[in-house]
Design a protein around this motif. Structure first.
Motif, PDB file in Angstrom:
ATOM      1  N   VAL A  11      72.624  19.726 -12.739  1.00 50.14           N
ATOM      2  CA  VAL A  11      73.966  19.675 -12.157  1.00 50.14           C
ATOM      3  C   VAL A  11      73.826  19.874 -10.647  1.00 50.14           C
ATOM      4  O   VAL A  11      73.213  20.840 -10.199  1.00 50.14           O
ATOM      5  N   SER A  12      74.398  18.938  -9.892  1.00 50.03           N
ATOM      6  CA  SER A  12      74.213  18.967  -8.431  1.00 50.03           C
ATOM      7  C   SER A  12      74.917  20.161  -7.796  1.00 50.03           C
ATOM      8  O   SER A  12      76.027  20.520  -8.160  1.00 50.03           O
ATOM      9  N   ASN A  13      74.260  20.758  -6.818  1.00 50.40           N
ATOM     10  CA  ASN A  13      74.856  21.865  -6.073  1.00 50.40           C
ATOM     11  C   ASN A  13      75.052  21.446  -4.612  1.00 50.40           C
ATOM     12  O   ASN A  13      74.876  22.233  -3.694  1.00 50.40           O
ATOM     13  N   GLY A  14      75.385  20.180  -4.405  1.00 53.04           N
ATOM     14  CA  GLY A  14      75.692  19.703  -3.061  1.00 53.04           C
ATOM     15  C   GLY A  14      74.469  19.290  -2.262  1.00 53.04           C
ATOM     16  O   GLY A  14      74.574  18.910  -1.109  1.00 53.04           O
ATOM     17  N   HIS A  15      73.295  19.396  -2.871  1.00 54.46           N
ATOM     18  CA  HIS A  15      72.070  18.922  -2.205  1.00 54.46           C
ATOM     19  C   HIS A  15      71.251  18.197  -3.257  1.00 54.46           C
ATOM     20  O   HIS A  15      71.445  18.419  -4.451  1.00 54.46           O
ATOM     21  N   PRO A  16      70.319  17.332  -2.817  1.00 54.24           N
ATOM     22  CA  PRO A  16      69.482  16.681  -3.834  1.00 54.24           C
ATOM     23  C   PRO A  16      68.765  17.743  -4.669  1.00 54.24           C
ATOM     24  O   PRO A  16      68.201  18.689  -4.114  1.00 54.24           O
ATOM     25  N   SER A  17      68.820  17.591  -5.965  1.00 53.61           N
ATOM     26  CA  SER A  17      68.286  18.624  -6.862  1.00 53.61           C
ATOM     27  C   SER A  17      66.765  18.740  -6.757  1.00 53.61           C
ATOM     28  O   SER A  17      66.038  17.766  -6.982  1.00 53.61           O
ATOM     29  N   ARG A  18      66.298  19.938  -6.431  1.00 47.41           N
ATOM     30  CA  ARG A  18      64.848  20.188  -6.384  1.00 47.41           C
ATOM     31  C   ARG A  18      64.256  20.121  -7.791  1.00 47.41           C
ATOM     32  O   ARG A  18      63.133  19.663  -7.994  1.00 47.41           O
ATOM     33  N   THR A  19      65.054  20.539  -8.767  1.00 41.79           N
ATOM     34  CA  THR A  19      64.574  20.487 -10.156  1.00 41.79           C
ATOM     35  C   THR A  19      64.343  19.036 -10.589  1.00 41.79           C
ATOM     36  O   THR A  19      63.338  18.724 -11.234  1.00 41.79           O
ATOM     37  N   LEU A  20      65.269  18.172 -10.180  1.00 35.90           N
ATOM     38  CA  LEU A  20      65.143  16.760 -10.546  1.00 35.90           C
ATOM     39  C   LEU A  20      63.923  16.136  -9.851  1.00 35.90           C
ATOM     40  O   LEU A  20      63.203  15.345 -10.455  1.00 35.90           O
ATOM     41  N   LEU A  21      63.698  16.561  -8.619  1.00 36.43           N
ATOM     42  CA  LEU A  21      62.526  16.081  -7.868  1.00 36.43           C
ATOM     43  C   LEU A  21      61.242  16.439  -8.622  1.00 36.43           C
ATOM     44  O   LEU A  21      60.351  15.613  -8.814  1.00 36.43           O
ATOM     45  N   LEU A  22      61.173  17.692  -9.047  1.00 37.34           N
ATOM     46  CA  LEU A  22      60.001  18.164  -9.798  1.00 37.34           C
ATOM     47  C   LEU A  22      59.868  17.402 -11.120  1.00 37.34           C
ATOM     48  O   LEU A  22      58.764  17.005 -11.528  1.00 37.34           O
ATOM     49  N   ALA A  23      61.006  17.184 -11.760  1.00 35.25           N
ATOM     50  CA  ALA A  23      60.995  16.469 -13.050  1.00 35.25           C
ATOM     51  C   ALA A  23      60.478  15.045 -12.869  1.00 35.25           C
ATOM     52  O   ALA A  23      59.671  14.566 -13.683  1.00 35.25           O
ATOM     53  N   HIS A  24      60.911  14.374 -11.812  1.00 34.40           N
ATOM     54  CA  HIS A  24      60.453  13.000 -11.587  1.00 34.40           C
ATOM     55  C   HIS A  24      58.949  12.972 -11.311  1.00 34.40           C
ATOM     56  O   HIS A  24      58.245  12.070 -11.780  1.00 34.40           O
ATOM     57  N   TYR A  25      58.469  13.957 -10.568  1.00 33.85           N
ATOM     58  CA  TYR A  25      57.028  14.047 -10.286  1.00 33.85           C
ATOM     59  C   TYR A  25      56.259  14.193 -11.606  1.00 33.85           C
ATOM     60  O   TYR A  25      55.229  13.547 -11.824  1.00 33.85           O
ATOM     61  N   PHE A  26      56.795  15.038 -12.476  1.00 30.41           N
ATOM     62  CA  PHE A  26      56.149  15.287 -13.771  1.00 30.41           C
ATOM     63  C   PHE A  26      56.223  14.055 -14.678  1.00 30.41           C
ATOM     64  O   PHE A  26      55.222  13.639 -15.287  1.00 30.41           O
ATOM     65  N   LEU A  27      57.398  13.454 -14.750  1.00 32.23           N
ATOM     66  CA  LEU A  27      57.616  12.321 -15.660  1.00 32.23           C
ATOM     67  C   LEU A  27      56.701  11.149 -15.340  1.00 32.23           C
ATOM     68  O   LEU A  27      56.212  10.472 -16.256  1.00 32.23           O
ATOM     69  N   LYS A  28      56.482  10.922 -14.050  1.00 33.77           N
ATOM     70  CA  LYS A  28      55.626   9.798 -13.649  1.00 33.77           C
ATOM     71  C   LYS A  28      54.234   9.973 -14.265  1.00 33.77           C
ATOM     72  O   LYS A  28      53.671   9.037 -14.845  1.00 33.77           O
ATOM     73  N   GLN A  29      53.731  11.190 -14.166  1.00 32.01           N
ATOM     74  CA  GLN A  29      52.375  11.426 -14.689  1.00 32.01           C
ATOM     75  C   GLN A  29      52.352  11.408 -16.215  1.00 32.01           C
ATOM     76  O   GLN A  29      51.416  10.882 -16.822  1.00 32.01           O
ATOM     77  N   LEU A  30      53.373  11.989 -16.822  1.00 29.50           N
ATOM     78  CA  LEU A  30      53.409  12.002 -18.296  1.00 29.50           C
ATOM     79  C   LEU A  30      53.494  10.573 -18.829  1.00 29.50           C
ATOM     80  O   LEU A  30      52.779  10.218 -19.786  1.00 29.50           O
ATOM     81  N   ALA A  31      54.338   9.751 -18.209  1.00 34.80           N
ATOM     82  CA  ALA A  31      54.489   8.362 -18.666  1.00 34.80           C
ATOM     83  C   ALA A  31      53.169   7.598 -18.514  1.00 34.80           C
ATOM     84  O   ALA A  31      52.774   6.849 -19.409  1.00 34.80           O
ATOM     85  N   GLN A  32      52.503   7.826 -17.379  1.00 34.29           N
ATOM     86  CA  GLN A  32      51.219   7.141 -17.157  1.00 34.29           C
ATOM     87  C   GLN A  32      50.167   7.597 -18.170  1.00 34.29           C
ATOM     88  O   GLN A  32      49.464   6.790 -18.772  1.00 34.29           O
TER      89      GLN A  32
END
Ligand SMILES: Cc1cc2nc3c(=O)[nH]c(=O)nc-3n(C[C@H](O)[C@H](O)[C@H](O)COP(=O)(O)O)c2cc1C
Length: 194
Positions: A11-32
């Motif tokens: 849930v956004s708190n008015g700034h780009p979500s740091r949690t989402l950033l971390l999740a995308h970093y993780f997902l890229k590697q997991l998918a690969q």
């Protein structure tokens, strides 16, 4: 092809979500690493409602009469069928945003994600691993109630392994946010290098 079910509770708190950033970093590697496709459920865009007296009664009747293909059980079927599950949620009030709890209310459907046996509950989910990504303003320490709850749920659902990656202390005055985020990313790198 395997499927990663990505449950996005950032849930956004008015700034780009740091949690989402971390999740995308993780997902890229997991998918690969697993040659999987990613299916996302963005809880901030779904119209999820907590169960109330009326919807609970209707749901109980459907479960009792094994009407399991109704749209209301869609999330439960998605969760049960995924090969990997990734949950991303910021650390809120010692836990996570309530929309994630509402989501799990909907997935905790007997005969779909778990069942009752004479020896107690038994999981029905296909995934052997759930990953939990979070970021926290302070230090999580022993008050890790969000992840602890999810680990319990995995026991119920039959998901054997869980792993958490976190960046902490991001809202502490003069925090070096980049270093904390990079440290969490390095832990993810190390995990996949094993
Ligand atoms: C509603 C709310 C509750 C929060 N509760 C806590 C808390 O209990 N402990 C804590 O350390 N940080 C807490 N924080 C701070 C967040 O954990 C921190 O800012 C986190 O990095 C937010 O993730 P995001 O960048 O993905 O939005 C809270 C933030 C919000 C908006």
């Amino acid at each position: 092809m395997s499927e990663i079910l990505f449950i996005n509770a950032c849930v956004s708190n008015g700034h780009p979500s740091r949690t989402l950033l971390l999740a995308h970093y993780f997902l890229k590697q997991l998918a690969q690493n697993t040659q999987s496709k990613i299916t996302e459920i963005d809880l901030t865009k779904e119209n999820l409602q907590p169960l109330n007296e009326k919807t609970l009664a209707a749901r109980t009747a459907d479960l009792d009469s094994k009407q399991l293909l109704k749209p209301k059980f869609h999330y439960a079927h998605q969760l049960a069928a995924a090969d990997f599950i990734v949950v991303a949620a910021p650390y809120w009030d010692l836990s996570f945003p309530s929309i994630l709890k509402v989501f799990f209310e909907h997935t905790s459907a007997a005969s779909i994600t778990f069942t009752y046996t004479e020896h107690g509950p038994a999981g029905l989910c296909k995934a052997c691993q759930l990953y939990y990504l979070t970021t926290a303003g302070g230090v999580i320490g022993k008050y890790n109630f969000g992840y602890d709850y999810i680990r319990g749920l995995c026991d119920l659902y039959g998901i054997e392994k869980t792993e958490m990656f976190a960046a902490e202390g991001l809202d502490i005055e003069n925090a070096d946010i980049d270093t904390a985020m990079n440290d969490a990313c390095r832990k993810i790198d190390l995990y996949f290098a094993q």
